[in-house]
Enzyme design. Sequence first.
Site, PDB file in Angstrom:
ATOM      1  N   ARG A 174      38.340  45.647  44.619  1.00  0.00           N
ATOM      2  CA  ARG A 174      37.586  46.366  43.613  1.00  0.00           C
ATOM      3  C   ARG A 174      35.754  46.152  44.188  1.00  0.00           C
ATOM      4  O   ARG A 174      35.616  46.894  43.635  1.00  0.00           O
ATOM      5  CB  ARG A 174      36.501  44.688  43.039  1.00  0.00           C
ATOM      6  CG  ARG A 174      36.034  44.094  42.084  1.00  0.00           C
ATOM      7  CD  ARG A 174      35.539  42.837  41.149  1.00  0.00           C
ATOM      8  NE  ARG A 174      35.092  42.858  40.070  1.00  0.00           N
ATOM      9  CZ  ARG A 174      33.600  42.163  40.397  1.00  0.00           C
ATOM     10  NH1 ARG A 174      33.790  40.745  40.576  1.00  0.00           N
ATOM     11  NH2 ARG A 174      32.694  41.804  38.996  1.00  0.00           N
ATOM     12  N   HIS A 183      33.281  49.000  42.832  1.00  0.00           N
ATOM     13  CA  HIS A 183      31.791  49.186  42.848  1.00  0.00           C
ATOM     14  C   HIS A 183      30.487  50.157  43.529  1.00  0.00           C
ATOM     15  O   HIS A 183      29.296  49.267  43.583  1.00  0.00           O
ATOM     16  CB  HIS A 183      31.729  47.093  42.902  1.00  0.00           C
ATOM     17  CG  HIS A 183      32.000  46.813  41.977  1.00  0.00           C
ATOM     18  ND1 HIS A 183      31.223  45.031  41.224  1.00  0.00           N
ATOM     19  CD2 HIS A 183      32.731  46.803  40.991  1.00  0.00           C
ATOM     20  CE1 HIS A 183      31.502  44.527  40.086  1.00  0.00           C
ATOM     21  NE2 HIS A 183      32.558  45.451  39.852  1.00  0.00           N
ATOM     22  N   ASN A 237      27.849  41.213  40.529  1.00  0.00           N
ATOM     23  CA  ASN A 237      28.329  41.152  42.375  1.00  0.00           C
ATOM     24  C   ASN A 237      28.232  39.781  42.085  1.00  0.00           C
ATOM     25  O   ASN A 237      28.621  39.112  43.153  1.00  0.00           O
ATOM     26  CB  ASN A 237      27.501  42.018  43.333  1.00  0.00           C
ATOM     27  CG  ASN A 237      28.333  43.347  43.083  1.00  0.00           C
ATOM     28  OD1 ASN A 237      29.284  44.452  42.659  1.00  0.00           O
ATOM     29  ND2 ASN A 237      27.376  44.854  43.619  1.00  0.00           N
ATOM     30  N   HIS A 295      43.261  45.757  36.930  1.00  0.00           N
ATOM     31  CA  HIS A 295      42.740  43.946  36.345  1.00  0.00           C
ATOM     32  C   HIS A 295      44.486  43.982  35.619  1.00  0.00           C
ATOM     33  O   HIS A 295      44.875  42.262  35.766  1.00  0.00           O
ATOM     34  CB  HIS A 295      42.216  44.408  34.526  1.00  0.00           C
ATOM     35  CG  HIS A 295      40.854  44.221  35.081  1.00  0.00           C
ATOM     36  ND1 HIS A 295      39.714  44.395  34.318  1.00  0.00           N
ATOM     37  CD2 HIS A 295      40.470  44.205  36.461  1.00  0.00           C
ATOM     38  CE1 HIS A 295      38.568  44.295  34.815  1.00  0.00           C
ATOM     39  NE2 HIS A 295      38.784  44.551  35.925  1.00  0.00           N
TER      40      HIS A 295
END
Length: 334
Positions: free
Chosen positions: A68, A72, A100, A199
């Site tokens: 992740r 990001h 975050n 996911h």
Amino acid sequence: MKGAIMAAAALIPMVALLFSVSSAYPAPSGQLDPHFYDHSCPKAQQIVASIVGKTHYQDPRMAASLLRLHFHDCFVKGCDASILLDSSGSIVSEKRSNPNKDSARGFEVVDEIKSALEAACPGTVSCADILALVARDSVVMTGGPGWIVPLGRRDSRGASVQGSNNDIPAPNNTLPTIITKFKLQGLDIVDLVALLGSHTIGDSRCTSFRQRLYNQTGNGLPDNKLDVSYAAALRPRCPRSGGDQNLFFLDPVTPFKFDNQYYKNLLAYRGLLASDEVLFTDSPATTELVKLYAANQDIFFQHFAQSMVKMGNISPLTGANGEIRKVCRRVNHN
Ligand code: HEM
């Protein structure tokens, strides 16, 4: 003895990792180059893989958290390790942004990798490339596909908390908004549906999906795109108020395995986030891709690997732009 067996077992995916990397998907041509560190830091990839492997053995969720971080990072000003900067001077850390805060993790692992790389080849391997490599290694460690990682990104000298708030999609965004946010990064619908397959591992906090359990559209009713018995199972640990930080598997069927179970969950209206389920319910094009990946893990893996390379190519700093940070949490002094 048990410890030795477990340690040996933990090595198996690491060996698979080292092999899969050389064989899997070819890198497209671009500014980045998979051989970038071949001479300047030949052991770079091995150093990264061994620390990711060791960490995975200690904390099986970490693979998801590291994957992740690359996402990001790349969605905010490109893949430039801006997410890793702590606040200081004029820099307001992206770690404080809505997506975050209380959520992004894995920064200590990146620090450990960076220290090992600085010891082996000082001032050579960028923090942005570390994120791209750990993302690939994390997927391989959990049973997903390998791919060749183009390298040569440099690190930013700034961060954008505003970019982090605006450019990273939120779990309650509509599908058209999500598609737009991906398009702004040069990513299409195939990239979107394939990358969301991430996911299949990792966790979400209650606060990220609570609305679906109680009042999805403001009419006091749960989300009608969420399986009724799944919603009932989620409610005790995700009450109307409180328990915000309680953790739930994004894929409760095979939470630590990178596979195509995520898409099978969507077909059963068991996607945890609203932004997951809408892939199946809200547009014919994404529905078809969800069905395809649910039926064929090989195609999912192939598209996922290609889309990860594409995401890793978002606006990298190269040449004389940016810098190679010595410590990923702060910019170098002049
Ligand atoms: C529409 C796009 C996306 C949305 C709205 C979204 C949203 C979220 C949310 C809300 C969480 C849970 C955070 C929390 O509650 O602490 C999460 C976790 C996660 N996301 Fe996404 N995400 C998206 C796309 C992606 C992509 C493209 C990747 C990777 C390439 C990714 C990888 C992950 C992983 C691995 C986790 C689990 C992290 C952990 O356990 O630490 N996501 N995402």
